[in-house]
Design a protein around this motif. Structure first.
Motif, PDB file in Angstrom:
ATOM      1  N   TYR A 130      10.994   7.372  -2.869  1.00 13.46           N
ATOM      2  CA  TYR A 130      11.476   6.081  -2.368  1.00 13.46           C
ATOM      3  C   TYR A 130      12.973   6.153  -2.070  1.00 13.46           C
ATOM      4  O   TYR A 130      13.442   5.679  -1.022  1.00 13.46           O
ATOM      5  CB  TYR A 130      11.184   5.004  -3.407  1.00 13.46           C
TER       6      TYR A 130
ATOM      7  N   ARG B  60       3.541   0.378  -2.733  1.00 12.41           N
ATOM      8  CA  ARG B  60       2.807  -0.118  -3.902  1.00 12.41           C
ATOM      9  C   ARG B  60       3.169   0.695  -5.140  1.00 12.41           C
ATOM     10  O   ARG B  60       3.366   0.132  -6.224  1.00 12.41           O
ATOM     11  CB  ARG B  60       1.307  -0.070  -3.660  1.00 12.41           C
ATOM     12  N   GLN B  61       3.245   1.999  -4.988  1.00 17.13           N
ATOM     13  CA  GLN B  61       3.602   2.848  -6.118  1.00 17.13           C
ATOM     14  C   GLN B  61       4.999   2.509  -6.644  1.00 17.13           C
ATOM     15  O   GLN B  61       5.252   2.543  -7.845  1.00 17.13           O
ATOM     16  CB  GLN B  61       3.530   4.317  -5.703  1.00 17.13           C
TER      17      GLN B  61
ATOM     18  N   GLU C 124       7.748   2.566   6.979  1.00 19.67           N
ATOM     19  CA  GLU C 124       6.887   3.711   7.285  1.00 19.67           C
ATOM     20  C   GLU C 124       7.273   4.359   8.609  1.00 19.67           C
ATOM     21  O   GLU C 124       6.518   5.160   9.160  1.00 19.67           O
ATOM     22  CB  GLU C 124       5.430   3.259   7.306  1.00 19.67           C
TER      23      GLU C 124
ATOM     24  N   THR D 162       0.851  -1.199   0.000  1.00 23.35           N
ATOM     25  CA  THR D 162       0.000   0.000   0.000  1.00 23.35           C
ATOM     26  C   THR D 162       0.881   1.243   0.000  1.00 23.35           C
ATOM     27  O   THR D 162       2.094   1.165   0.220  1.00 23.35           O
ATOM     28  CB  THR D 162      -0.921   0.037   1.239  1.00 23.35           C
ATOM     29  N   GLY D 163       0.241   2.369  -0.227  1.00 23.41           N
ATOM     30  CA  GLY D 163       0.952   3.638  -0.141  1.00 23.41           C
ATOM     31  C   GLY D 163       2.138   3.724  -1.072  1.00 23.41           C
ATOM     32  O   GLY D 163       2.093   3.288  -2.233  1.00 23.41           O
ATOM     33  N   LEU D 164       3.238   4.276  -0.567  1.00 24.06           N
ATOM     34  CA  LEU D 164       4.432   4.498  -1.380  1.00 24.06           C
ATOM     35  C   LEU D 164       5.006   3.182  -1.906  1.00 24.06           C
ATOM     36  O   LEU D 164       5.431   3.103  -3.067  1.00 24.06           O
ATOM     37  CB  LEU D 164       5.490   5.241  -0.555  1.00 24.06           C
TER      38      LEU D 164
END
Length: 720
Positions: free
Chosen positions: A529, A272-273, A610, A268-270
């Protein structure tokens, strides 16, 4: 006394059955007597009614032993609100209605040349006007009105068909279902009425002939087409309603050529991107991108955190094995996910070279005792290298033992260097694998050398050290490794997270100008990232654990709340249950036993990325998605190396199909199956039920109750 009551009860039950049978027989006898009391209707007595005249002629010309009756009195209604009253049936024509055993059960009264609806004496019992012979060698076509039924019978009199007609369209579905219990039934409809006509009959032994605009009867009457031509016409479709409700049966054996869908929602969030961005820019499967991201997280995170397990903690190191052919994008994916790690390594190495040069210069400036004191008080700087891509296991283990490093990763897109290296193919392979599994589990290394050798050292053990493996290689390399008894027996593969994604070569895009001008170095997701990785690689002193006696101190990640911990153990229990005999993980117990450990490590690393110190329900749930994916991929490799024998599910399905062949519908008694099923299911109640449940999930069967008995219905599509 109890026996006496039981016997009395049985006798009373038997009397009730006998009385019911007598009553039914009396009713049947009375109805036959009623029919026999009427004379056969003559052609002249039909008063020129077109439909009745056609029906009369069909019966006579085809030699069918059926007749129309001349009703000369009023008859009692036997069903409905008017039960017991006299119906006005005098001077009407009677049509005998029969059940699916061709037994007369009702009578329809038709007034010639009248628009009045036929009066049906008994509407409760399913019945039809049968025009033809009730025979399994003939096609039985169901029609919902008398006029069309008679016209159709005239058209198809030489086509080996029998017409079943209801004289009230409201009773059509009831009639079709009743006769479908004994014979395959054909119904006709047009495409615009398909759903309305077919849906109520889904699941029954019925086939629907669907024409585009004109009905079958219109084609026969006005289109100058034969019945065979209509069925063969490209605009005609034929739908098996019994099969339609089942859906397509799924394969029972994992196809080793079909990759498991990667659970991208596990990120999720960063993160996943990042996975999606790496997959896009490197043009690799998301599974390969995801494995590389996990490798990067483990390399960074294992230095700072430990994952919860039971009442203690364990390393967050991972073993990741990914299949990818030469030129499939492995190098590019690792480059994008490990960019900041490699940059950090280069900077640390540059600092090291500078420190060594300074140290050598300072040492050279001193002589004798001063130099000796300098060396004692200022040990030579150690090489900070922690990311290896071309090495052997022994020197890495030695560096742990000598204290040169506490954390390392073997990260390579040429897995052959690991699996086919001297260590893994020589006599020391077993001890090397044992060392790696202990390092993964406990963070400990033990290596004893002969004190007489050139490499003699008094140091033999290292504690609280970490090592992650990110190995990517070609199938020819990995297939040998994943089926290697030593790799499995030593528990190395049991600890690995495996991915064998599809090969995208041949599907990648290189000539798109927009894609070509879109640089990964300018991508905001990858920039963010990189900054996050940089911050985690070189954190502020306030964020570092206290260091005592030179040993690394790591944050002990905790569960965010009791519910998160309970969620972890619920998943762990579900995995435990699947290791029972007959279950999916029964032959993969060593691997299954490590699934929960890997999930805890992944969840801890996600929380660490995170910048959290506790693991939530969401973290652990998503981590198990990745572990389950890896497990499915591991099972694929087991199937790929099997002897080709059928598994239990396939054996049982094929046996059921064979035993129910020729039955209508295709079904078997559950008791019969339990006593006669192929081994090892025969008389093994738990295993049999487990396999039946699997077959039902795969849409091969349905398990139903009929009366007090359990029956198994077999998907008719398995007979195609």
């Amino acid at each position: 006394m109890a026996n006496s009551i039981s016997t009395t009860s049985k006798i009373n039950h038997l009397k009730t059955q006998i009385d019911t049978h007598k009553k039914a027989h009396a009713n049947s006898t009375g109805f036959l007597e009623l029919l026999n009391s009427f004379d056969a209707a003559t052609r002249q007595g039909l008063a020129g009614d077109a439909t009745l005249t056609k029906l009369h002629d069909i019966y006579e010309q085809s030699g069918i032993q059926r007749k129309l009756l001349s009703i000369d009195s009023n008859i009692n209604i036997t069903t409905g609100s008017d039960i017991g009253t006299k119906a006005h049936t005098e001077d009407t024509i009677g049509l005998v209605l029969s059940n699916n055993q061709d037994e007369p059960v009702s009578l329809a009264s038709v007034t010639p040349n009248s628009n009045q609806k036929p009066l049906i004496i008994d509407r409760v019992q399913p019945s039809a006007l049968i025009i033809g012979t009730l025979d399994s060698n003939r096609e039985l076509i169901a029609i919902d009105n008398l006029d069309d039924a008679v016209t159709l019978a005239q058209c198809l009199i030489n086509d080996k068909v029998t017409i079943l007609a209801t004289l009230d369209s409201l009773l059509f579905n009831k009639m079709v279902k009743h006769f479908a219990e004994a014979y395959p039934i054909t119904i006709f409809t047009t495409i615009d009425k398909k759903n309305k006509i077919c849906e109520p009959l889904a699941g029954h032994n019925v086939r629907a002939v669907i024409t585009s605009d004109r009905s079958v009867l219109e084609h026969l009457e006005y289109g100058n087409l034969s019945y065979g031509n209509i069925l063969a016409d490209s605009d005609t479709s034929i739908l098996d309603l019994q099969a339609e409700i089942w859906g397509e049966p799924e394969t029972l054996a994992n196809d080793p050529t079909t990759s498991t869908p990667y659970p991208i929602n596990a990120f999720t969030g960063l993160l996943r991107q990042v996975v999606e961005a790496v997959a896009y820019y490197a043009q690799v499967p998301t599974a390969m991108a995801g494995q590389c991201v996990l490798g990067a997280l483990a390399h960074i995170g294992q230095r700072f955190i430990d994952a919860p397990m039971g009442h203690g903690h364990m390393p967050t190191s991972l073993i990741l094995i990914t299949e990818g052919e030469s030129g499939s994008g492995k190098t590019q994916a690792m480059g994008l996910t490990h960019f900041k790690i490699k940059e950090y390594e280069r900077q640390q190495y540059a600092n090291y070279l500078s420190d060594v040069a300074t140290w050598e210069s300072d040492k050279a400036a001193l002589k004798g005792k001063e130099q000796a004191n300098f060396i004692d008080e200022n040990p030579k700087p150690k090489n900070p290298k922690t990311l290896f891509d071309d090495a052997t296991i022994e020197p890495i283990l030695d560096r742990f033992i000598s204290g040169e490093m506490n954390n390392a990763s073997w990260t390579t897109d040429e897995a052959a260097q690991f699996f086919n290296g001297h260590t893994m193919t020589g006599d020391t392979a077993g001890s090397a694998l044992s060392a790696l599994t202990k390092l993964w589990s406990d963070g400990e290394v033990s290596r004893l050398r002969s004190q007489k050798s050139a490499y003699a050292t008094p140091q033999t053990d290292a504690y609280n050290v970490r090592m992650t493996l990110l190995l990517q290689g070609q199938r020819v390399v990995l297939e040998q490794a994943l089926t290697n008894p030593l790799m499995n027996g030593q528990g190395f593969l049991a600890r690995a997270l495996i991915a064998c994604p599809p090969d995208l070569r041949g599907k990648r895009v290189w000539n798109d100008e927009k894609r070509r001008n879109d640089s990964s170095y300018d991508n905001p997701v990858l920039i963010e990232y990189g900054l996050r990785c940089q911050a985690l690689l070189d954190p502020l002193p306030a964020n570092l654990p206290n260091d005592t006696q030179g040993e690394p101190q790591r944050i002990k990640m905790q569960w965010a709340d009791p519910q998160a911990e309970q969620t972890f153990y619920e998943h762990m229990q579900a995995i435990e249950n699947r290791q029972a005999n007959g279950q999916t993980l029964a032959y993969l117990k060593a691997y299954a036993s490590r699934m929960a450990e890997n999930a805890s490590r992944i969840a801890a690393l996600m929380a660490f990325f995170e910048e959290r110190k506790s693991i939530t329900i969401d973290d652990i749930t998503r981590a198990f998605m990745l572990v389950e994916y890896s497990t499915a991929e591991r099972l694929r490799y087991l199937d790929a190396t099997s002897t080709g024998e059928q598994n239990d599910s396939e054996k049982l399905s094929n046996w059921l199909v064979d035993k129910a062949k020729g039955k209508s519908p295709h079904k078997l008694s559950r008791t019969y199956i339990a006593n006669n099923a192929p081994n090892p299911m025969r008389k093994n109640t738990k295993l049999l039920q487990s396999e039946l449940d699997k077959l039902e999930t795969a849409k091969h069967i349905r398990q139903e109750i009929e009366g007090r008995s359990k029956v198994i219905l077999i998907n008719p599509k398995l007979y195609n």
